[in-house]
Scaffold this active site. Structure first.
Site, PDB file in Angstrom:
ATOM      1  N   ARG A 156       8.477  43.977 106.209  1.00 19.90           N
ATOM      2  CA  ARG A 156       9.429  44.662 105.011  1.00 19.90           C
ATOM      3  C   ARG A 156       7.815  45.958 103.968  1.00 19.90           C
ATOM      4  O   ARG A 156       9.288  46.852 104.505  1.00 19.90           O
ATOM      5  CB  ARG A 156      10.135  43.992 104.303  1.00 19.90           C
ATOM      6  CG  ARG A 156      10.636  44.130 102.999  1.00 19.90           C
ATOM      7  CD  ARG A 156      11.078  43.378 101.986  1.00 19.90           C
ATOM      8  NE  ARG A 156      11.620  41.967 102.162  1.00 19.90           N
ATOM      9  CZ  ARG A 156      12.636  41.603 102.739  1.00 19.90           C
ATOM     10  NH1 ARG A 156      13.607  42.253 102.699  1.00 19.90           N
ATOM     11  NH2 ARG A 156      12.751  40.175 103.656  1.00 19.90           N
ATOM     12  N   CYS A 194      36.738  44.391 106.552  1.00 19.61           N
ATOM     13  CA  CYS A 194      37.943  43.731 105.358  1.00 19.61           C
ATOM     14  C   CYS A 194      37.873  42.210 105.878  1.00 19.61           C
ATOM     15  O   CYS A 194      37.910  40.742 106.036  1.00 19.61           O
ATOM     16  CB  CYS A 194      38.923  43.261 106.921  1.00 19.61           C
ATOM     17  SG  CYS A 194      40.261  42.334 106.390  1.00 19.61           S
ATOM     18  N   GLU A 195      36.863  42.669 104.300  1.00 19.80           N
ATOM     19  CA  GLU A 195      35.796  40.792 103.807  1.00 19.80           C
ATOM     20  C   GLU A 195      35.422  40.815 102.606  1.00 19.80           C
ATOM     21  O   GLU A 195      34.920  42.193 102.250  1.00 19.80           O
ATOM     22  CB  GLU A 195      35.450  40.412 104.547  1.00 19.80           C
ATOM     23  CG  GLU A 195      34.496  40.318 106.065  1.00 19.80           C
ATOM     24  CD  GLU A 195      34.227  38.752 106.519  1.00 19.80           C
ATOM     25  OE1 GLU A 195      34.256  37.721 105.356  1.00 19.80           O
ATOM     26  OE2 GLU A 195      34.593  38.533 107.646  1.00 19.80           O
TER      27      GLU A 195
HETATM   28  N1  LLP Z   1       5.848  36.823 111.161  1.00 20.01           N
HETATM   29  C1  LLP Z   1       7.265  35.886 111.269  1.00 20.01           C
HETATM   30  C2  LLP Z   1       7.482  35.366 112.345  1.00 20.01           C
HETATM   31  C3  LLP Z   1       8.497  36.558 109.801  1.00 20.01           C
HETATM   32  O1  LLP Z   1       9.384  35.394 110.579  1.00 20.01           O
HETATM   33  C4  LLP Z   1       8.602  37.052 109.376  1.00 20.01           C
HETATM   34  C5  LLP Z   1      10.502  37.694 109.200  1.00 20.01           C
HETATM   35  C6  LLP Z   1       8.247  38.553 109.469  1.00 20.01           C
HETATM   36  C7  LLP Z   1       6.477  38.148 110.092  1.00 20.01           C
HETATM   37  C8  LLP Z   1       8.219  39.405 109.097  1.00 20.01           C
HETATM   38  O2  LLP Z   1       8.265  39.357 106.985  1.00 20.01           O
HETATM   39  P1  LLP Z   1       8.286  39.914 106.092  1.00 20.01           P
HETATM   40  O3  LLP Z   1       7.420  40.590 106.022  1.00 20.01           O
HETATM   41  O4  LLP Z   1       8.882  41.266 106.845  1.00 20.01           O
HETATM   42  O5  LLP Z   1       8.978  39.685 104.934  1.00 20.01           O
HETATM   43  N2  LLP Z   1      16.062  39.582 106.498  1.00 20.01           N
HETATM   44  C9  LLP Z   1      15.970  38.872 105.364  1.00 20.01           C
HETATM   45  C10 LLP Z   1      14.548  38.119 106.164  1.00 20.01           C
HETATM   46  C11 LLP Z   1      13.717  37.489 107.413  1.00 20.01           C
HETATM   47  C12 LLP Z   1      12.592  37.997 107.696  1.00 20.01           C
HETATM   48  C13 LLP Z   1      12.462  36.550 108.575  1.00 20.01           C
HETATM   49  N3  LLP Z   1      11.010  36.456 109.097  1.00 20.01           N
HETATM   50  C14 LLP Z   1      16.030  40.001 104.450  1.00 20.01           C
HETATM   51  O6  LLP Z   1      16.795  41.053 104.554  1.00 20.01           O
HETATM   52  O7  LLP Z   1      15.406  39.594 103.875  1.00 20.01           O
END
Ligand code: LLP
Length: 416
Positions: free
Chosen positions: A273, A345-346
């Site tokens: 992110r 449609c939700e």
């Molecule tokens: N490494 C692993 C093993 C992960 O599962 C994830 C994210 C990351 C790294 C990266 O994490 P970040 O730095 O992006 O926080 N869809 C959700 C977030 C799901 C994260 C899943 N794993 C959202 O939109 O907030």
């Protein structure tokens, strides 16, 4: 902050209205400079020891963004064969890809192995499967450090209530399985969760993983996962993740470990992110404004198929309003409470509820901020809608189409 897009000159002098007219809406728009800046910061969290940031490409696998990651010099982690394929296509060499998989088939695991990619196994069963197809091989194991964190229970990926990782009490069994198949455990990794601005849970998990690392001999690497947050409430002056402070505390923990462990494994992390969220926005068109039982609904083409985060996690995304290509001032003009929704449609197809926004008129544009991460990568064709296009505002100010809008022919092609 009055306006993020004006503050950082997100469109680099280009008129967002013209961009929207040319490429249509909904439209993902990225800013190359911001993405480069964040990736560079993520790459330099640790400078005292051998360190590598793996861009966690599940956040955004657009080829152009992967190419930026490649040129910045970060490595990448992949969660599926598809992500591995995208990374290889972008030009990542296999040694720069770490496959952190979960519950995969022998066939998928073999795809990674055949391509010379390091695999992390996240259960004893998967470790056994790896041993069956690659006796004598080298791999990593994903540890559940018992500490989790994140903006929503659905993104907490460690601790007592998650499917991820091998629990600490099973570590001896890792050694048993490794012995049975003559496997070398080259690395350990973890990921505690996503979107924290307070680094304490991450740092606590660092301590924990380093303590667990002492049980493994001659590790080649230790990977602490991702999760660094971004200020989703930036229009209310929420502050950035304090990288400098974090980096200092993180390094101090590594100092203590290196002294004790006696050797110096490569340290890694997996930011996703942080690298791309702020470098992406969505332009959407307002098609209808109405009152229903006292609530003012602003109807746009940014449905939950385009950005699922608000309906999936109740996530907040700041929204700016553009009239004739200009940001409508939030501080000087009149504001009103509205609920902004999409065309799906939700009832849950809502971008924001009862939000104070400048007065919005039909045909205005909305600009949804911080959509570069988990935006396009989570979009769908629900209601048989087409996936949007993506454009990049390049460092030289040019606007480049980096993925065309899906077409109905693309959809029908699956049936032929
Ligand atoms: N490494 C692993 C093993 C992960 O599962 C994830 C994210 C990351 C790294 C990266 O994490 P970040 O730095 O992006 O926080 N869809 C959700 C977030 C799901 C994260 C899943 N794993 C959202 O939109 O907030």
């Amino acid at each position: 902050m009055r306006s993020f897009i004006d503050n950082v000159d997100f469109f680099k002098g280009n008129d967002p209205e013209k961009i929207a007219e040319k490429y249509g809406t909904p439209l993902y728009v990225y800013n190359e400079d911001i993405i480069r800046d964040r990736m560079t910061k993520a790459a330099n969290v640790i400078t005292k020891y051998p360190y590598k940031a793996n861009y966690s490409c599940k956040t955004n696998t657009n080829l152009e963004i992967l190419k930026i990651a490649l040129s910045v010099g970060v490595n990448a982690d992949a969660m599926s064969e598809g992500e591995i394929r995208m990374l290889l296509k972008a030009g990542f060499s296999p040694d720069r890809i770490f496959y952190v998989c979960n519950n995969v088939s022998a066939q998928e695991m073999k795809y990674a192995l055949d391509n010379g990619i390091q695999v992390s196994l996240d259960s004893l069963d998967q470790l056994r499967l790896f041993g069956e197809i690659n006796r004598g091989g080298s791999c990593a194991v994903r540890i559940n450090p018992g500490v989790g964190a994140g903006h929503h229970e659905k993104v907490v990926t460690a601790g007592k209530k998650t499917k991820f990782g091998i629990a600490e009490e099973d570590i001896d069994r890792i050694f048993d399985v490794a012995g049975e198949y003559d496997l070398k455990i080259a690395g350990i990794n973890q990921h505690v969760g996503s979107q924290f601005l307070d680094p304490s849970p991450f740092l606590a998990a660092v301590d924990n993983l380093l303590r667990i690392a002492m049980k493994f001999k001659k590790l080649e690497f230790i990977d602490f996962g991702g999760g660094y947050g971004i200020p989703y409430h930036k229009l209310d002056d929420e502050q950035e993740f304090d990288m400098e402070h974090f980096s200092k505390e993180f390094t101090e923990k590594l100092d203590r470990f290196v002294n004790e462990y006696g050797s110096n494994p490569l340290f890694k992390s997996e930011p996703g992110r942080y690298c791309v969220a702020e470098g992406g926005v969505i332009l959407g068109r307002v098609h209808s404004i109405k009152q229903n039982s006292g609530i003012k609904y602003v109807g746009t083409d940014v449905g939950m198929n385009v950005l699922v985060r608000p309906s999936m996690y109740d996530s907040w995304h700041d929204i700016e309003v553009l009239s004739n290509g200009k940001v409508v001032d939030r501080t000087e003009g009149k504001m009103e409470k509205v609920t902004v929704c999409g065309n799906i449609c939700e009832s849950g197809d809502v971008l924001c509820k009862d939000r104070e926004l400048p007065i919005i008129k039909d045909n205005d544009l909305i600009c949804v901020l911080d959509a570069g991460a988990y935006g396009y990568s989570m979009c769908s064709s629900y209601n048989t809608r087409l996936r949007p296009a993506e454009v990049m505002i390049c460092s030289d100010g040019s606007v480049k189409l980096i993925r065309r809008r899906e077409t109905f022919e693309d959809m029908f092609a699956l049936y032929e």
